[in-house]
Scaffold this motif. Structure first.
Motif, mmCIF file in Angstrom:
data_model
loop_
_atom_site.group_PDB
_atom_site.id
_atom_site.type_symbol
_atom_site.label_atom_id
_atom_site.label_comp_id
_atom_site.label_asym_id
_atom_site.label_seq_id
_atom_site.Cartn_x
_atom_site.Cartn_y
_atom_site.Cartn_z
ATOM 1 N N VAL A 249 27.880 38.438 39.993
ATOM 2 C CA VAL A 249 29.078 39.183 40.381
ATOM 3 C C VAL A 249 29.972 38.303 41.245
ATOM 4 C CG1 VAL A 249 29.954 41.262 41.488
ATOM 5 C CG2 VAL A 249 27.716 41.304 40.342
ATOM 6 N N GLU A 250 31.239 38.155 40.834
ATOM 7 C CA GLU A 250 32.190 37.341 41.589
ATOM 8 C C GLU A 250 33.185 38.187 42.368
ATOM 9 O OE1 GLU A 250 34.017 34.528 38.990
ATOM 10 O OE2 GLU A 250 32.172 33.377 38.725
ATOM 11 N N GLY A 251 33.390 39.435 41.937
ATOM 12 C CA GLY A 251 34.335 40.297 42.637
ATOM 13 C C GLY A 251 35.097 41.159 41.653
ATOM 14 N N PRO A 252 36.086 41.921 42.130
ATOM 15 C CA PRO A 252 36.892 42.755 41.234
ATOM 16 C C PRO A 252 37.641 41.900 40.215
ATOM 17 C CG PRO A 252 37.232 43.368 43.535
ATOM 18 C CD PRO A 252 36.470 42.088 43.543
ATOM 19 N N SER A 253 37.825 42.438 39.022
ATOM 20 C CA SER A 253 38.601 41.766 37.994
ATOM 21 C C SER A 253 40.042 41.568 38.473
ATOM 22 C CB SER A 253 38.587 42.589 36.700
ATOM 23 O OG SER A 253 39.528 42.098 35.781
ATOM 24 N N LYS A 254 40.628 40.432 38.148
ATOM 25 C CA LYS A 254 41.996 40.155 38.588
ATOM 26 C C LYS A 254 43.000 41.121 37.978
ATOM 27 C CE LYS A 254 41.213 35.221 39.398
ATOM 28 N NZ LYS A 254 41.581 33.835 39.019
ATOM 29 N N ARG A 255 42.707 41.613 36.770
ATOM 30 C CA ARG A 255 43.651 42.486 36.083
ATOM 31 C C ARG A 255 43.399 43.967 36.327
ATOM 32 N NH1 ARG A 255 44.718 39.800 30.096
ATOM 33 N NH2 ARG A 255 45.447 37.766 30.838
ATOM 34 N N ASN A 256 42.193 44.323 36.766
ATOM 35 C CA ASN A 256 41.853 45.737 36.952
ATOM 36 C C ASN A 256 40.823 45.842 38.055
ATOM 37 O OD1 ASN A 256 41.014 48.398 36.812
ATOM 38 N ND2 ASN A 256 40.981 48.473 34.579
ATOM 39 N N ALA A 257 41.241 46.315 39.226
ATOM 40 C CA ALA A 257 40.349 46.388 40.387
ATOM 41 C C ALA A 257 39.224 47.391 40.202
ATOM 42 C CB ALA A 257 41.161 46.735 41.635
ATOM 43 N N ASP A 258 39.297 48.227 39.173
ATOM 44 C CA ASP A 258 38.219 49.178 38.902
ATOM 45 C C ASP A 258 37.085 48.539 38.109
ATOM 46 O OD1 ASP A 258 39.498 51.276 40.194
ATOM 47 O OD2 ASP A 258 40.622 51.841 38.385
ATOM 48 N N ARG A 259 37.227 47.262 37.794
ATOM 49 C CA ARG A 259 36.191 46.548 37.058
ATOM 50 C C ARG A 259 35.658 45.383 37.885
ATOM 51 N NH1 ARG A 259 38.730 45.839 30.948
ATOM 52 N NH2 ARG A 259 38.566 48.021 30.287
ATOM 53 N N TRP A 260 34.365 45.093 37.686
ATOM 54 C CA TRP A 260 33.769 43.891 38.250
ATOM 55 C C TRP A 260 33.960 42.742 37.265
ATOM 56 C CZ3 TRP A 260 32.752 43.289 43.066
ATOM 57 C CH2 TRP A 260 32.149 44.293 43.842
ATOM 58 N N SER A 261 33.980 41.533 37.808
ATOM 59 C CA SER A 261 34.043 40.337 36.985
ATOM 60 C C SER A 261 32.996 39.343 37.471
ATOM 61 C CB SER A 261 35.432 39.699 37.068
ATOM 62 O OG SER A 261 35.494 38.506 36.316
ATOM 63 N N ARG A 268 30.698 31.931 30.894
ATOM 64 C CA ARG A 268 31.610 32.851 30.228
ATOM 65 C C ARG A 268 31.966 33.985 31.184
ATOM 66 N NH1 ARG A 268 27.121 32.020 27.082
ATOM 67 N NH2 ARG A 268 27.408 30.713 25.221
ATOM 68 N N ILE A 269 33.242 34.372 31.200
ATOM 69 C CA ILE A 269 33.693 35.470 32.056
ATOM 70 C C ILE A 269 33.263 36.800 31.426
ATOM 71 C CG2 ILE A 269 35.686 36.643 33.044
ATOM 72 C CD1 ILE A 269 37.128 33.931 32.987
ATOM 73 N N VAL A 270 32.613 37.638 32.230
ATOM 74 C CA VAL A 270 32.157 38.959 31.783
ATOM 75 C C VAL A 270 32.765 40.009 32.706
ATOM 76 C CG1 VAL A 270 30.155 40.425 31.296
ATOM 77 C CG2 VAL A 270 29.989 37.933 30.986
ATOM 78 N N VAL A 271 33.306 41.080 32.113
ATOM 79 C CA VAL A 271 33.963 42.152 32.870
ATOM 80 C C VAL A 271 33.306 43.475 32.510
ATOM 81 C CG1 VAL A 271 36.151 43.372 33.263
ATOM 82 C CG2 VAL A 271 36.141 40.876 32.964
ATOM 83 N N TRP A 272 33.058 44.343 33.524
ATOM 84 C CA TRP A 272 32.470 45.659 33.284
ATOM 85 C C TRP A 272 32.975 46.651 34.323
ATOM 86 C CZ3 TRP A 272 30.298 41.566 35.667
ATOM 87 C CH2 TRP A 272 29.670 41.765 36.893
ATOM 88 N N ARG A 289 25.115 44.416 29.170
ATOM 89 C CA ARG A 289 25.094 44.398 27.706
ATOM 90 C C ARG A 289 26.528 44.237 27.204
ATOM 91 N NH1 ARG A 289 22.428 48.613 26.819
ATOM 92 N NH2 ARG A 289 20.452 47.674 26.185
ATOM 93 N N ILE A 290 26.751 43.268 26.326
ATOM 94 C CA ILE A 290 28.085 42.977 25.839
ATOM 95 C C ILE A 290 28.465 43.973 24.747
ATOM 96 C CG2 ILE A 290 29.593 41.238 24.830
ATOM 97 C CD1 ILE A 290 28.493 40.656 27.695
ATOM 98 N N THR A 291 29.621 44.622 24.944
ATOM 99 C CA THR A 291 30.091 45.641 23.996
ATOM 100 C C THR A 291 31.329 45.218 23.227
ATOM 101 O OG1 THR A 291 31.395 46.682 25.763
ATOM 102 C CG2 THR A 291 29.142 47.517 25.405
ATOM 103 N N GLN A 296 38.564 34.696 25.506
ATOM 104 C CA GLN A 296 38.295 34.140 26.828
ATOM 105 C C GLN A 296 37.348 34.988 27.678
ATOM 106 O OE1 GLN A 296 39.396 31.141 27.760
ATOM 107 N NE2 GLN A 296 40.572 30.835 25.887
ATOM 108 N N ILE A 297 37.111 36.241 27.294
ATOM 109 C CA ILE A 297 36.263 37.098 28.128
ATOM 110 C C ILE A 297 35.352 37.954 27.264
ATOM 111 C CG2 ILE A 297 37.977 37.206 29.999
ATOM 112 C CD1 ILE A 297 38.486 40.122 29.116
ATOM 113 N N LEU A 298 34.278 38.437 27.895
ATOM 114 C CA LEU A 298 33.369 39.403 27.287
ATOM 115 C C LEU A 298 33.438 40.688 28.084
ATOM 116 C CD1 LEU A 298 30.305 36.981 26.929
ATOM 117 C CD2 LEU A 298 31.705 37.845 25.045
#
Length: 303
Positions: A249-261, A268-272, A289-291, A296-298
């Protein structure tokens, strides 16, 4: 020498293991400005990483212009350093950059096989797929040797992530040379590629050559390779849909603070979605689990 305990993030830190470079590529100013290769003593590096781990750092990235050339006293090699770092309590991941195909030895593969903290990602700059241009650049390997190194990594683990750097528009690069780069990139199956348009650097050998590829043509070649990589990255990532990745876990997603990145072992960058796990925190390792996949991202969900 005092330990360099600065961190890039609270959970991650860069650690310089060597400076300078002896490769002397024609377009690169590093050997002139940083001098010959100099390797820090392994005892000093291990002590620094232990101190970082005691402060809560979970991941280190070892830095060197050609890090696989690292050498310590009495035949001490870079894989030996990785094995020592593997034993440090509290450290979860070890990354390093950047590499050279001649460093993709059986000794290195044994470390990947036996040391789970060493991430299965290698940044392996190729710069060109043309043997003629590689020779002009002074890269000291052929197209076939480079592809053999990548094949060795993918034979070991088909999901092993290989990324690269490429230069377009090097002096004298013909359309045939450029097409050789395109075909090499497809054959290598890179997970990501950073494409640079050649520009002369004062003091380098290539600066004395005519910069004879027009700016418009450099731009065209740049865009062609980027489009190729978008297609290639999409295909590589689609193969991971349904798999479970261990992600830091690196922190909130840059594009959506409701997601972790975060990133998996292959960088590989993973967002959930946040709130779907067990209260994960920055620096934690979580199973995702990748959905869905993008170039550039999963995207995924915590399991």
């Amino acid at each position: 020498q005092p330990l360099n305990l600065s961190t890039s993030q609270p959970f991650s830190s860069f650690v310089t293991v060597m400076t300078g470079c002896d490769n002397c590529c024609s377009y690169c100013i590093v050997p002139k400005v940083r001098g010959h290769e100099w390797c820090r003593p392994p005892t000093e590096i291990v002590a620094e990483v232990k101190c970082l781990a005691e402060r809560g750092v979970k991941e280190v990235c070892l830095l060197g212009q050609s890090v696989l050339r690292y050498r310590g006293p009495d035949g001490y090699t870079f894989p030996m350093l990785l094995r020592e770092l593997q034993e440090i309590e509290g450290l979860k991941r070890i990354r390093f950059t950047s590499a050279h195909p001649k460093g993709c030895t059986d000794e290195l593969l044994a470390v990947y096989r036996e040391c789970p903290k060493v991430c299965r990602h290698l940044h392996l700059p190729v710069q060109s797929g043309s043997d003629r241009i590689l020779k002009e650049m002074g890269r000291r390997y052929t197209r076939a040797e480079y592809l053999a190194a990548v094949r060795k990594l993918h034979d070991f683990d088909p999901e092993f992530s290989v990324t690269t750097d490429v230069i377009v528009g090097y002096p004298g690069e013909t359309e045939e040379d450029f097409e050789a780069t395109r075909t090499l990139m497809d054959e290598a199956g890179f997970d990501n590629a950073f494409v640079f348009k050649y520009s002369p650097r004062p003091g380098t050998r290539s600066a004395a050559l005519p910069d004879d590829v027009p700016t418009e043509e450099k731009e065209r070649r740049d865009q062609v390779l980027l489009a190729d990589q978008e297609r290639r990255g999409q295909l590589r990532n689609e193969r991971l849909v349904g798999s479970v990745r261990e992600v830091m876990v690196e922190g909130p997603s840059k594009r959506n603070a409701d997601r972790w990145s975060g990133r998996d072992s292959g960088n590989r960058i993973v967002v959930w979605e946040r709130g779907t796990g067990n209260g994960e925190r920055v620096g934690d390792l979580v199973k995702v689990r990748i959905t869905d996949a993008h170039p550039q991202i999963l995207l995924g969900e915590v399991v």
